[in-house]
Design a protein around this motif. Structure first.
Motif, PDB file in Angstrom:
ATOM      1  N   LYS A  16       0.709  -1.163  -0.097  1.00  0.00           N
ATOM      2  CA  LYS A  16       0.085   0.133   0.042  1.00  0.00           C
ATOM      3  C   LYS A  16       0.824   1.309   0.018  1.00  0.00           C
ATOM      4  O   LYS A  16       1.954   1.104   0.377  1.00  0.00           O
ATOM      5  N   HIS A  17       0.213   2.260  -0.440  1.00  0.00           N
ATOM      6  CA  HIS A  17       0.961   3.580  -0.166  1.00  0.00           C
ATOM      7  C   HIS A  17      -0.235   4.603  -0.011  1.00  0.00           C
ATOM      8  O   HIS A  17      -1.344   4.406  -0.064  1.00  0.00           O
ATOM      9  N   THR A  18       0.275   5.721   0.755  1.00  0.00           N
ATOM     10  CA  THR A  18      -0.930   6.673   1.013  1.00  0.00           C
ATOM     11  C   THR A  18      -1.204   7.492  -0.305  1.00  0.00           C
ATOM     12  O   THR A  18      -0.490   7.329  -1.408  1.00  0.00           O
ATOM     13  N   LEU A  19      -2.573   8.086   0.068  1.00  0.00           N
ATOM     14  CA  LEU A  19      -3.081   8.723  -1.114  1.00  0.00           C
ATOM     15  C   LEU A  19      -2.068   9.753  -2.073  1.00  0.00           C
ATOM     16  O   LEU A  19      -1.830   9.473  -3.310  1.00  0.00           O
TER      17      LEU A  19
ATOM     18  N   ASN B 249       3.157   9.290  -0.345  1.00  0.00           N
ATOM     19  CA  ASN B 249       4.280   9.855   0.769  1.00  0.00           C
ATOM     20  C   ASN B 249       4.700   8.585   1.535  1.00  0.00           C
ATOM     21  O   ASN B 249       5.943   8.834   1.678  1.00  0.00           O
ATOM     22  N   THR B 250       3.730   7.787   2.007  1.00  0.00           N
ATOM     23  CA  THR B 250       4.164   6.611   2.939  1.00  0.00           C
ATOM     24  C   THR B 250       3.981   5.353   2.197  1.00  0.00           C
ATOM     25  O   THR B 250       2.984   5.425   1.472  1.00  0.00           O
ATOM     26  N   PHE B 251       4.753   4.248   2.395  1.00  0.00           N
ATOM     27  CA  PHE B 251       4.727   3.133   1.579  1.00  0.00           C
ATOM     28  C   PHE B 251       4.688   1.942   2.734  1.00  0.00           C
ATOM     29  O   PHE B 251       5.301   2.148   3.903  1.00  0.00           O
ATOM     30  N   ASP B 252       3.941   1.082   2.182  1.00  0.00           N
ATOM     31  CA  ASP B 252       3.781  -0.144   3.326  1.00  0.00           C
ATOM     32  C   ASP B 252       4.431  -1.177   2.491  1.00  0.00           C
ATOM     33  O   ASP B 252       3.557  -1.518   1.321  1.00  0.00           O
TER      34      ASP B 252
ATOM     35  N   ALA C 132       6.950   0.042   6.979  1.00  0.00           N
ATOM     36  CA  ALA C 132       6.433   1.453   6.623  1.00  0.00           C
ATOM     37  C   ALA C 132       7.517   2.404   6.462  1.00  0.00           C
ATOM     38  O   ALA C 132       8.514   2.301   7.154  1.00  0.00           O
ATOM     39  N   LEU C 133       7.749   2.775   5.329  1.00  0.00           N
ATOM     40  CA  LEU C 133       8.798   3.815   4.931  1.00  0.00           C
ATOM     41  C   LEU C 133       8.305   4.958   4.048  1.00  0.00           C
ATOM     42  O   LEU C 133       7.351   4.626   3.423  1.00  0.00           O
ATOM     43  N   ARG C 134       9.029   6.031   4.158  1.00  0.00           N
ATOM     44  CA  ARG C 134       8.720   7.163   3.226  1.00  0.00           C
ATOM     45  C   ARG C 134       9.122   6.950   1.796  1.00  0.00           C
ATOM     46  O   ARG C 134      10.014   6.343   1.477  1.00  0.00           O
TER      47      ARG C 134
ATOM     48  N   GLU D 293      11.080   9.118   0.218  1.00  0.00           N
ATOM     49  CA  GLU D 293      12.404   9.339   0.117  1.00  0.00           C
ATOM     50  C   GLU D 293      13.234   8.026   0.605  1.00  0.00           C
ATOM     51  O   GLU D 293      14.484   7.845  -0.106  1.00  0.00           O
ATOM     52  N   GLU D 294      12.818   7.358   1.339  1.00  0.00           N
ATOM     53  CA  GLU D 294      13.780   6.250   1.703  1.00  0.00           C
ATOM     54  C   GLU D 294      13.488   5.250   0.441  1.00  0.00           C
ATOM     55  O   GLU D 294      14.467   4.397   0.317  1.00  0.00           O
TER      56      GLU D 294
END
Lengths: 676, 74
Positions: free
Chosen positions: B42-45, B48-51, B60-62, B64-65
């Motif tokens: 998943k990622h947020t809408l 920004n953030t990934f699962d 979970a990471l951003r 950028e990472e």
């Protein structure tokens, strides 16, 4: 009796603390690691003629620490005295967990492994052959389930066995690495650790070991060998650095061992299914807000049900005690001073327990990490990161553990910003004041929502302040956000009840000791001096009011009051607010003493009525605003001071919330006056 | 390609971690290592953030990472 001192280590989320709670006949001590405020749990119990002492070390992913908390674990393992390492592993994540096990094995100390959560693993068709594991690594191991309490006794039998036979792990890497370890070992002389350990840590650029070795006279002799060894590894493994080489090597070793000892389990998919909804890209945030809203609704609505009963009990108790005591100062102090004040505080215990229960459930089910994931995008905008969410939410319970939870933030700037705004998350002790004032001044239908607004308002203001701090005082990028999302788990009823029981006990203890003493002092200060001559001149019904108006407390309050006059405070509110710096519960108990006029019949529920009559709406709002933002209690301030060594931040932290609160209250009062 | 370029449901094999220390060690110790398979759960809408799923854990990471992890799509 001989003692076996055991360092309990494992990666985060392997159920270490769960395991500790499941040991029967154990006594638990909670303290701090020396010099730091990381909670240190020690468990003691007896098995097979030994006294076994477990030291629970903070969860860490590897011996290359990332957070200050992980550093605590490494420092302990390197510097402290212990007899054996007990490494807890999540059976469902063998490969990842074992990479840490191999690092621990390098230490060359007696060691035992517990494959925890084995019940889940076995249910999915998995199986671990611990005898084979022992044959391969010389590490005794046991499959356990802290949840279903199996394997624990066998585990400690193996611990005793490993202790008596001194089972030092025999874990070997691939040939090239072992060759280089041998080359280095020849050059390494005495330095307190095994030569093998030092050689390995030097190969993977461990700065802590570097520092130790750097002081040694033989340091210069190893440099050439080390350089050549690292160069060879980089080339052979085609990697830029040897640290990565060692990580990969250990990962490969894990995989090799796992194929030999374990039958793989089917993948558990429940978590993935739940996550499809709970952290849905669109629905995730509204669901999160709804959950928080529901917790505050429950806190307020369910919590108000037992209030009347508690109130009535204290009223009856006061009368009963009053009947026993002879007329005089002592009776006055107890019946009019201590009992109503303590009652006023205890009355809010149900609210506080429900709030704690909510936060506890978020934590135990694994939702808290999801909330951090969902909130990361929002927090990033305010210059924070998702991980900061956990200390911030803990702040709604109590600021003290929240400050400690901020240790999971690696970057000092991020940590400091988070800690500076934790106070804006209204803690459980402030809840009674809100409940009191909101009950007095808002219609019953909207009380729950007003409460939610107070909490959200405080939190939002905290975020805005964080953003300002980030822009003005702490320029720079926030730290990276990487966080494991643990599997969803059913919360364990026993653990939760135990936790609530501890909270209840602590709250009642505080009410019975600290709050009782504080209210006794307040009562004394508000009842003396008595000028008998003057008193005899005025009618009896007004005497008590007269005494209060001329008391020491009134004198103090009136002296400070000009500061709070713009907010419409009388000296009573001023004194209540200031007493809240000692502990927030004291605000309510002080009000109970100060408004305990003859017209009220001294019970806590009546306090709400009395407050309504004596305080204007604007003043009530001003009190709420001040409580939301001003300095937390002494205990919390002490924790902050212990956590932050820099004087400039300590002073800033001690002053700015109060200035902020005052200005916020001024604006609030101004707005209400403008619109009414 | 970068891990952050994968869409929800897509998988890749990790080729290289470009992150600097100490983030690199952190990623490695969480099982994000060369040769491992990753899947974007998943990622947020706003992405920004990934699962992501690695091994048997979800992390979970951003963005950028995630952009510092080089993968080969499978």
């Amino acid at each position: 009796m001989k003692e076996i001192k055991i360092a309990l280590v494992g990666q985060p989320n392997v159920g270490k603390s769960h395991l500790i709670n499941s040991i029967s006949g154990a006594t638990l001590h909670v303290g701090n690691f020396s010099g730091v405020t990381v909670e240190k749990k020690e468990v003691e119990f007896e098995r097979s003629g030994y006294k076994i002492k477990l030291i629970d070390l903070p969860g860490t992913y590897s011996l290359h620490p990332y957070t200050p908390e992980e550093k605590v674990t490494k420092d302990y393992l390197l510097n402290e005295e212990y007899d054996l390492i007990l490494n807890v592993i999540d059976s469902n994540q063998l490969e990842k967990n074992l990479t840490f096990t191999w690092q621990l094995a390098d230490l060359g100390r007696a060691m035992v492994v517990a494959f925890n959560m084995y019940d889940e693993y076995a249910r999915q068709g998995g199986n671990i052959d611990t005898d084979k594991f022992f044959n391969l690594t010389n590490i005794r191991a046991q499959n356990v389930s802290a949840k279903e309490k199996f394997g624990l006794e066998e585990l400690f039998e193996k611990v005793v066995c490993a202790y008596e036979e001194r089972n030092i792990p025999k874990v070997y890497y691939s040939e090239i690495i072992e060759e280089e370890i041998e080359n280095l070992k020849e050059k390494i002389k005495e330095c307190g650790f095994t030569k093998r350990f030092v050689a390995i840590r030097l190969l993977e650029d461990d700065e802590d070991i570097y520092k130790i070795v750097h002081e040694k006279p033989w340091y210069s002799e190893i440099l050439d060998v080390l350089k050549a060894a690292k160069e060879r590894l980089r080339v052979e493994y085609d990697e830029d650095d040897t640290k990565t080489v060692m990580f990969e090597e250990r990962f490969a070793l894990s995989k090799g061992v796992v194929t030999q000892i374990a039958k793989k389990a089917k993948k558990e998919t429940v978590t993935e299914k739940i996550d499809k909804i709970l952290i849905h890209p669109v629905l995730g945030l509204p669901i999160f807000l709804f959950i928080m809203w529901a917790i505050f609704q429950a806190t307020f609505n369910l919590g108000s049900i037992p209030m009347d009963y508690i109130d009535a009990s204290f009223g009856a108790f006061g009368e009963w005690v009053g009947g026993l005591l002879p007329e005089g100062v002592v009776k006055d102090a107890v019946v009019n001073g201590v009992i109503p004040a303590v009652g006023a505080v205890v009355m809010f215990l149900p609210n506080i327990l429900i709030l704690y229960l909510g936060i506890n459930l978020l934590e135990q089910t694994g939702y808290m990490a999801r909330a951090a994931y969902v909130m990361d995008g929002v927090l990033k905008r305010f210059g924070l990161q998702g991980r900061a969410f956990i200390p911030l939410v803990s702040g709604f319970g109590c600021s003290v553990p929240a400050y400690m939870a901020a240790r999971t933030l690696k970057n000092p700037k991020d940590r400091l910003i988070t800690m500076l705004v934790i106070g804006f998350m209204s803690c459980g002790a402030r809840l009674p004041i809100y409940v009191l004032l909101v009950s007095a001044f808002f219609a019953p239908e909207i009380q729950g929502n007003v409460m939610f607004a107070i909490y959200i308002g405080g939190a939002l203001m905290g975020l805005i302040v964080a953003k300002i701090l980030r822009m003005v005082l702490f320029k720079g990028e926030p730290e990276p956000f990487v966080m494991e999302l643990p599997k969803y788990r059913f919360p364990k009823l026993k653990a939760i009840l135990f936790d609530l029981w501890i909270k209840t006990k602590m709250y009642l203890k505080k009410a019975g000791t600290f709050i009782a003493t504080a209210s006794l002092i307040i009562w004394f200060l508000s009842s003396y001096p008595v000028n008998e001559k003057e008193l005899s001149k005025i009618p009896k019904s007004q005497q008590q009011t007269y005494v209060l108006e001329h008391s020491y407390l009134a004198q103090i309050g009136k002296a400070i009051n000009p500061v709070f006059e713009p907010l419409g405070f009388s000296w009573r509110e001023t004194v209540s607010i200031i007493s809240g710096l000692a502990a927030k519960e004291v605000v309510v108990s002080t009000m109970a003493v100060l408004y305990n006029t003859p017209e009220s019949d001294e019970t806590s529920k009546e306090l709400i009525e009395t407050i309504r009559k004596n305080i204007s709406f604007a003043t009530a709002v001003a009190i709420i605003l001040i409580i939301m933002f001003y300095s937390p209690c002494l205990a919390a301030m002490g924790t902050f001071w212990a956590e932050v060594p820099q004087w400039q931040w300590r002073i800033f932290y001690t002053i700015y919330p109060n200035v902020f609160a005052y200005i916020a209250a001024l604006i609030g009062v101004g707005l209400i006056k403008a619109f009414s | 390609m970068k891990l952050s370029d994968l869409s929800i449901g897509q998988s890749g094999v990790i080729k290289k971690i470009h992150a600097k220390e100490p983030l690199k060690s952190k990623l490695l110790s969480m099982g994000i290592t060369r040769g491992e398979k990753v899947k974007v759960l998943k990622h947020t809408l706003a992405k920004n953030t990934f699962d992501i799923e690695v091994g048997n854990s979800s992390i979970a990471l951003r963005e950028e990472e995630a952009a510092q992890i080089e993968v080969e799509k499978v």
